[in-house]
Design a protein around this motif. Structure first.
Motif, short mmCIF file in Angstrom:
data_model
loop_
_atom_site.label_atom_id
_atom_site.label_comp_id
_atom_site.label_asym_id
_atom_site.label_seq_id
_atom_site.Cartn_x
_atom_site.Cartn_y
_atom_site.Cartn_z
N ASP A 1 -7.61 4.88 3.97
CA ASP A 1 -7.96 3.49 4.37
C ASP A 1 -7.65 3.76 5.89
O ASP A 1 -6.53 3.87 6.07
N PRO A 2 -8.66 3.62 6.95
CA PRO A 2 -8.31 3.87 8.16
C PRO A 2 -7.28 2.95 8.87
O PRO A 2 -6.53 3.34 9.59
N ALA A 3 -7.17 1.70 8.33
CA ALA A 3 -6.29 0.74 8.77
C ALA A 3 -5.04 1.01 8.31
O ALA A 3 -3.80 1.29 9.27
N ALA A 4 -4.73 1.43 7.09
CA ALA A 4 -3.42 2.06 6.66
C ALA A 4 -3.01 3.13 7.17
O ALA A 4 -1.90 3.49 7.61
N MET A 5 -3.75 4.02 7.44
CA MET A 5 -3.66 5.60 8.01
C MET A 5 -3.19 5.30 9.45
O MET A 5 -2.02 5.94 9.99
N GLN A 6 -3.78 4.28 10.50
CA GLN A 6 -3.22 4.15 11.60
C GLN A 6 -1.73 3.47 11.52
O GLN A 6 -1.18 3.93 12.48
N THR B 1 -5.41 10.34 -3.63
CA THR B 1 -6.71 11.17 -3.64
C THR B 1 -7.37 10.51 -2.26
O THR B 1 -7.14 9.49 -1.67
N TYR B 2 -8.17 11.29 -1.87
CA TYR B 2 -8.87 11.26 -0.76
C TYR B 2 -9.78 9.93 -0.57
O TYR B 2 -10.19 9.10 0.30
N ARG B 3 -10.13 9.46 -1.94
CA ARG B 3 -10.90 8.29 -2.32
C ARG B 3 -10.31 7.10 -1.90
O ARG B 3 -11.12 6.15 -1.52
N LYS B 4 -9.14 7.07 -1.79
CA LYS B 4 -8.03 5.98 -1.50
C LYS B 4 -8.10 5.90 0.17
O LYS B 4 -7.23 4.82 0.23
N GLY C 1 -2.49 15.40 -2.07
CA GLY C 1 -2.24 13.75 -1.95
C GLY C 1 -1.35 13.40 -1.07
O GLY C 1 -1.01 14.17 -0.11
N TRP C 2 -0.83 12.15 -1.09
CA TRP C 2 -0.04 11.66 -0.30
C TRP C 2 -0.44 11.79 1.38
O TRP C 2 0.05 12.19 2.25
N HIS C 3 -1.68 11.57 1.55
CA HIS C 3 -2.53 12.14 2.74
C HIS C 3 -1.74 11.61 4.01
O HIS C 3 -1.55 12.30 4.85
N SER C 4 -1.92 10.14 4.09
CA SER C 4 -1.50 9.92 5.29
C SER C 4 0.14 10.21 5.61
O SER C 4 0.38 10.37 6.74
N TYR C 5 0.91 10.09 4.81
CA TYR C 5 2.29 10.36 4.80
C TYR C 5 2.60 12.02 5.24
O TYR C 5 3.09 11.98 6.18
N ARG C 6 1.96 12.85 4.68
CA ARG C 6 2.03 14.15 4.82
C ARG C 6 1.43 14.31 6.28
O ARG C 6 2.12 15.08 6.85
N ALA C 7 0.43 13.79 6.77
CA ALA C 7 -0.25 14.06 7.75
C ALA C 7 0.66 13.69 8.90
O ALA C 7 0.80 14.16 9.93
N THR D 1 0.99 -1.22 -0.12
CA THR D 1 0.25 0.02 -0.03
C THR D 1 0.77 1.16 -0.05
O THR D 1 1.74 1.47 0.78
N GLY D 2 0.64 2.13 -1.15
CA GLY D 2 1.34 3.27 -1.27
C GLY D 2 0.48 4.50 -0.84
O GLY D 2 -0.37 4.40 -0.41
N PRO D 3 1.60 5.76 -0.80
CA PRO D 3 0.87 6.92 -0.50
C PRO D 3 -0.52 7.36 -1.37
O PRO D 3 -0.41 7.05 -2.40
#
Length: 244
Positions: free
Chosen positions: A102-107, A97-100, A153-159, A92-94
């Motif tokens: 996933d809460p588990a990946a973000m965690q 788009t917000y459409r991608k 983009g790259w939402h989880s990584y940026r955050a 799973t990469g960065p």
């Protein structure tokens, strides 16, 4: 308070099996640093008389606490969290788009990029001397800058990196109350030829793709030049401050 000329005397690298972390261990050993604690999940570290390997897991706070306890009798004055993840082990990469999302990946990304380094700080900062220079640094990224975000983009990584940068600022403010010579900083290494960046190197010009050795030398040089007034900032490999 004293400002030593033999700094660092002892260093701890969390993430010493990674490209940048291993190169930092090698660079510090070449400098003649007396002791280098080299941490990885396996507990294996680079060879060298000055190197003391130890095991830790970013997702396991007790392992980080145990590492700090092991170092307490000869504490480091330089601690670097040379850790981070961009693509998860399952591929799973960065997200572009917000459409991608996933809460588990973000965690998982937040656990490894934000919470893990925070736990390293929690257990290592208390080991710092109150009257001598000491530095805590963590690998961050320019994409964690809110002010510099032009692409999205790259939402989880940026955050995760933005949250890490905020924590580093918080730690700097708190530490300054008791450790007047201490520095806390984030480091943006640029694009380094490691497993983390490999899937995204295609559009990077050769002159902007750094070897781990080059990056490690530049980042250590940046840390050498930081003063307490710089504490809480994020700096790139050239020493320029990254916008908040």
């Amino acid at each position: 308070m004293t400002s030593r000329t033999d700094y660092p005397r002892c260093a701890a690298i969390f993430g010493a099996s990674g490209g940048i972390g291993a190169a930092m261990c090698e660079a510090l050993a070449a400098r003649g640093v007396e002791r280098i604690y080299a941490g990885s999940r396996s507990g294996n570290g680079p060879a060298g008389a000055a190197v003391t390997p130890f095991a830790f897991d970013l997702a396991d706070e007790p392992s980080i606490a145990a590492a700090a306890e092991m170092m307490a009798s000869s504490p480091p004055d330089l601690v670097i969290a040379a850790t981070g993840i961009l693509t998860l082990p399952d591929g799973t990469g960065p997200e572009r788009t917000y459409r991608k999302l996933d809460p588990a990946a973000m965690q998982q990304v937040l656990l490894l990029n934000t919470i893990g380094p925070a736990m390293i700080a929690k257990h290592m900062l208390p080991l710092f001397s109150r009257d001598e220079r000491a530095v805590f640094a963590a690998l961050s990224a320019r994409v964690g800058s809110i002010g510099d975000n032009r692409m999205g983009g790259w939402h989880s990584y940026r955050a995760s990196k933005a949250a890490l940068n905020m924590l580093l600022k918080n730690f700097a403010i708190e530490l300054a109350r008791t450790h007047k010579l201490a520095v806390v900083a984030g480091l943006h290494p640029g694009t380094v030829d490691t497993a983390l960046s490999e899937p995204f190197q295609g559009n990077v010009p050769d002159q902007q793709l750094f070897t781990p050795q080059h990056s490690a030398e530049r980042l250590l040089g940046v840390l050498d030049g930081l003063e307490p007034k710089d504490s809480g900032g994020v700096f790139d490999w050239a020493g320029a401050r990254v916008p908040d």
